[in-house]
Scaffold this active site. Structure first.
Site, mmCIF file in Angstrom:
data_model
loop_
_atom_site.group_PDB
_atom_site.id
_atom_site.type_symbol
_atom_site.label_atom_id
_atom_site.label_comp_id
_atom_site.label_asym_id
_atom_site.label_seq_id
_atom_site.Cartn_x
_atom_site.Cartn_y
_atom_site.Cartn_z
ATOM 1 N N ASP A 99 0.851 -1.182 0.000
ATOM 2 C CA ASP A 99 0.000 0.000 0.000
ATOM 3 C C ASP A 99 0.894 1.242 0.000
ATOM 4 O O ASP A 99 1.868 1.309 0.751
ATOM 5 C CB ASP A 99 -0.875 0.002 1.267
ATOM 6 C CG ASP A 99 -2.319 0.353 0.974
ATOM 7 O OD1 ASP A 99 -2.541 1.470 0.488
ATOM 8 O OD2 ASP A 99 -3.194 -0.485 1.228
ATOM 9 N N ASP A 201 -3.243 4.634 -2.261
ATOM 10 C CA ASP A 201 -4.330 5.165 -1.436
ATOM 11 C C ASP A 201 -4.794 6.537 -1.930
ATOM 12 O O ASP A 201 -3.957 7.435 -2.129
ATOM 13 C CB ASP A 201 -3.803 5.275 0.006
ATOM 14 C CG ASP A 201 -4.899 5.521 1.007
ATOM 15 O OD1 ASP A 201 -5.775 4.651 1.140
ATOM 16 O OD2 ASP A 201 -4.882 6.583 1.658
ATOM 17 N N GLU A 255 -6.488 3.651 -5.811
ATOM 18 C CA GLU A 255 -7.814 3.747 -5.198
ATOM 19 C C GLU A 255 -8.358 5.090 -5.669
ATOM 20 O O GLU A 255 -7.722 6.116 -5.431
ATOM 21 C CB GLU A 255 -7.701 3.708 -3.677
ATOM 22 C CG GLU A 255 -9.063 3.656 -3.021
ATOM 23 C CD GLU A 255 -9.101 4.279 -1.639
ATOM 24 O OE1 GLU A 255 -10.016 3.963 -0.879
ATOM 25 O OE2 GLU A 255 -8.212 5.109 -1.308
ATOM 26 N N HIS A 330 -11.114 -3.724 2.859
ATOM 27 C CA HIS A 330 -11.094 -3.353 4.273
ATOM 28 C C HIS A 330 -11.952 -2.118 4.593
ATOM 29 O O HIS A 330 -12.087 -1.766 5.751
ATOM 30 C CB HIS A 330 -9.643 -3.099 4.691
ATOM 31 C CG HIS A 330 -9.062 -1.928 3.935
ATOM 32 N ND1 HIS A 330 -8.806 -1.978 2.580
ATOM 33 C CD2 HIS A 330 -8.743 -0.681 4.321
ATOM 34 C CE1 HIS A 330 -8.344 -0.811 2.182
ATOM 35 N NE2 HIS A 330 -8.289 -0.007 3.218
ATOM 36 N N ASP A 331 -12.475 -1.444 3.575
ATOM 37 C CA ASP A 331 -13.268 -0.231 3.803
ATOM 38 C C ASP A 331 -14.766 -0.468 3.666
ATOM 39 O O ASP A 331 -15.553 0.473 3.820
ATOM 40 C CB ASP A 331 -12.879 0.860 2.790
ATOM 41 C CG ASP A 331 -11.519 1.455 3.096
ATOM 42 O OD1 ASP A 331 -11.120 1.445 4.270
ATOM 43 O OD2 ASP A 331 -10.863 1.930 2.147
HETATM 44 C C1 NOJ Z 1 -8.493 4.795 1.910
HETATM 45 C C2 NOJ Z 1 -8.132 3.595 2.722
HETATM 46 O O1 NOJ Z 1 -8.498 2.440 2.040
HETATM 47 C C3 NOJ Z 1 -8.812 3.755 4.044
HETATM 48 O O2 NOJ Z 1 -8.751 2.588 4.822
HETATM 49 C C4 NOJ Z 1 -8.190 4.932 4.742
HETATM 50 O O3 NOJ Z 1 -8.905 5.174 5.932
HETATM 51 C C5 NOJ Z 1 -8.223 6.181 3.888
HETATM 52 N N1 NOJ Z 1 -7.900 5.945 2.518
HETATM 53 C C6 NOJ Z 1 -7.243 7.184 4.409
HETATM 54 O O4 NOJ Z 1 -5.939 6.754 4.171
#
Ligand code: NOJ
Length: 563
Positions: A99, A201, A255, A330-331
């Site tokens: 990441d 990210d 992302e 994970h989000d």
């Molecule tokens: C996206 C990430 O996937 C998430 O888990 C994170 O909280 C935010 N970006 C901030 O880095």
């Protein structure tokens, strides 16, 4: 047709290290734990591991707040552990994607500590500061802030700093060339170790209009799109590509909240020399209340919308670029609970049906750890059970606004990121074989009743065994990777049907998203040579006819090639 490469053909397995396997006995997963499980991972038929951040971090946002980009978080182990893990992966032919979190750092990073110490510190310009004598800065929205304010006043220098995420995640100033060079060098550091790529990210957010105007009219009510369309985004990505990425055979996946289908190829078109793939957010917002990021929509989503999203994005990359296919990470909540049905009557069928979907679409498939055994949402009842800054801070916001906290908690049962962060369910022993100590976040109790690796290993009809068959099928048929996609019976609200065509091969994929027996119209397809390649039901399927029926959540993959 698309040029062939390993990252298009590979299947990705995402690991949230904190929740995968603890070996040190601190209740937190670690790198040795992942090493210990590499044979299992390899047995799944996946090729690429994406690790959520493992760098030194005070863990305000579980590693997405990095205080040292070149060292390993102590809870997870050491650099020696990392090197051993990477070597273990190489031995097994697995690739590693890390990441890259460079829109922001931790406020405990030495750069930020220096930056905030005085206005004339050499690191001042590594972050975005707004001097208080200019008045209150124009409104910027923050994802995790309890005041929903991305500006935080800092008394030491009488100025505000920018943080799109929590107050402990100040945004780095990409407009400063020194910052960019630091980042490129750090990327080289990991590439030289042999890392195979980065998941980046919130990468579209890196460029800012540093005059910080009031939000332009066209973005009113939509900060995310504004954040994603900074003036120099493409310039920075092309520079990063030229200076670092182009020197290595690596993959990149951004992302990409806020990136639309209209500007998709600006990021991943082959001649652009920016990124290889990105995660769009069209599907992830399908079940959310319009205009909100974290609230579930009480009106349920329709299968025709789900199909439309995937068909449209497939078209976007038909002749250039490449897609990434995912249903969870994970989000977001667990995919079987969100897109399938985790009621015991439908859990097995819908978990395997969703696996079939990802493994038969064009675009690189990304699986989140635990999806191979059909892990489900934990649906915590109390705020005290939550660990995620997002849920905890939004609870505070709701409380401060006098909102209905019961309703808030109901929403989180479906929406919270912690649904996806409960520990991996390895077996039926204490703490599911994840840890000898009480885990950092509660387990889902259903590890005791079949949703665990050990039980599924000994059951040849398990979700886990099906996953292995499905990954093997994708590997055996290039047409499932590169073949053209065509939606069949588009208006059907129960069944998602499509063909994949490649050279003289044609495949037909039938997926039921319904709790009922349902039918699909296959007229116009050549069904004479139908050969069933994969099915998630144990019942023998009737031969396909123009109007065919499927059991609840049934999935079938056919070869219907003419010869
Ligand atoms: C996206 C990430 O996937 C998430 O888990 C994170 O909280 C935010 N970006 C901030 O880095």
């Amino acid at each position: 047709m698309s040029t062939k490469t390993w990252w298009k053909e590979g299947i990705v397995y995402q690991i949230y290290p904190r929740s995968f396997q603890d070996t040190s006995g601190n209740g937190v997963g670690d790198l040795k734990g992942i090493l210990h499980r590499l044979d299992y991972i390899k047995s799944l038929g996946v090729d690429i591991i994406w690790l959520n951040p493992v760098y030194e971090s005070p863990n305000d946002d579980n590693g997405y707040d990095i205080s040292d980009y070149r060292s390993i978080m102590k809870e997870f182990g050491s650099m020696e552990d990392f090197d051993a893990l990477l070597a273990g992966m190489k031995t097994r032919g697995l690739k590693l994607v890390m990441d890259l979190v460079v829109n922001h750092s931790s406020d405990e990073h030495p750069w930020f500590k220096a930056s905030r110490s005085s206005r004339d510190n050499p690191y001042r310009d590594y972050y975005h500061w707004w001097p208080a004598e200019k008045g209150t800065p124009p409104k910027r929205w923050s994802y995790f802030d309890v005041d929903e304010n991305a500006w935080k006043y800092d008394a030491t220098t009488d100025a505000y700093y920018l943080h799109y995420f929590s107050v402990k995640q100040p945004d780095l100033k990409w407009e400063n060339p020194k910052v960019r060079q630091e980042i490129y060098q750090m990327m080289e550091f990991w590439f030289k170790k042999g890392v195979d790529g980065f998941r980046m990210d919130v990468i579209p957010f890196i460029s800012k209009d540093t005059s910080f105007p009031e939000l332009p009219e066209k973005y009113q009510g939509d900060f995310v799109s504004y954040y994603a369309e900074g003036p120099k985004l493409h310039e920075y990505l092309q520079e990063m590509n030229k200076e670092v990425l182009s020197k290595y055979d690596v993959m990149t996946v951004g992302e990409a909240p806020g990136v639309t289908i209209e500007n998709a190829l600006d990021l991943v078109g082959e001649d652009r020399k920016e990124l290889n793939m990105f995660f769009h957010f069209d599907l992830m917002s399908l079940d959310r209340k319009p205009g909100t990021v974290f609230e579930m929509n009480p009106d349920k989503w329709k299968l025709t919308q789900f199909k439309e999203i995937h068909s449209r994005w497939d078209r976007a990359f038909e002749s250039d670029g490449w897609g990434s296919m995912f249903l969870s990470n994970h989000d977001f909540p667990r995919s079987v609970s969100r897109w399938g049905n985790d009621h015991p009557d439908f859990w097995h069928a819908s978990a395997t049906m969703l696996q079939t979907f990802l493994l038969t679409m064009r675009g690189t498939p990304y699986f989140y750890f635990g999806d191979e055994i059909g892990m489900t949402n934990v649906r915590f009842n109390q705020i005290e059970q939550y660990q995620d800054i997002n849920t905890i801070n939004r609870y505070e916001i709701a409380k401060n606004k006098g909102q209905d906290l019961e309703a808030f908690l109901e929403n989180e049962k479906e929406a919270s990121r912690d649904n996806a962060r409960t520990p991996m369910q390895w077996d039926t022993s204490e703490n599911s074989g994840f840890s000898k100590k009480t885990p950092w976040i509660s387990l889902h109790p259903n590890y005791k009743t079949g949703i665990n690796v050990a039980s599924q290993e000994v059951d040849e009809h398990s979700v886990l065994h099906y996953f292995r068959k499905a990954t093997a099928l994708r590997k055996a048929h290039q047409g499932l990777i590169y073949g053209g996609y065509k939606l069949i019976d588009p208006k059907n609200e129960d069944i998602y049907a499509y063909t994949r065509s490649f050279e003289d091969k044609q495949y037909l994929i039938l997926l039921s998203f319904s709790e009922n027996l349902s039918t699909v119209n296959l007229s116009g397809l050549h069904l004479t040579n139908q050969k069933l390649l994969l099915a998630n039901s144990r019942e023998v399927a009737d031969p396909l006819t123009e109007i065919s029926s499927l059991h609840p959540y049934e999935a079938r993959v056919y070869d219907i090639s003419k010869k």
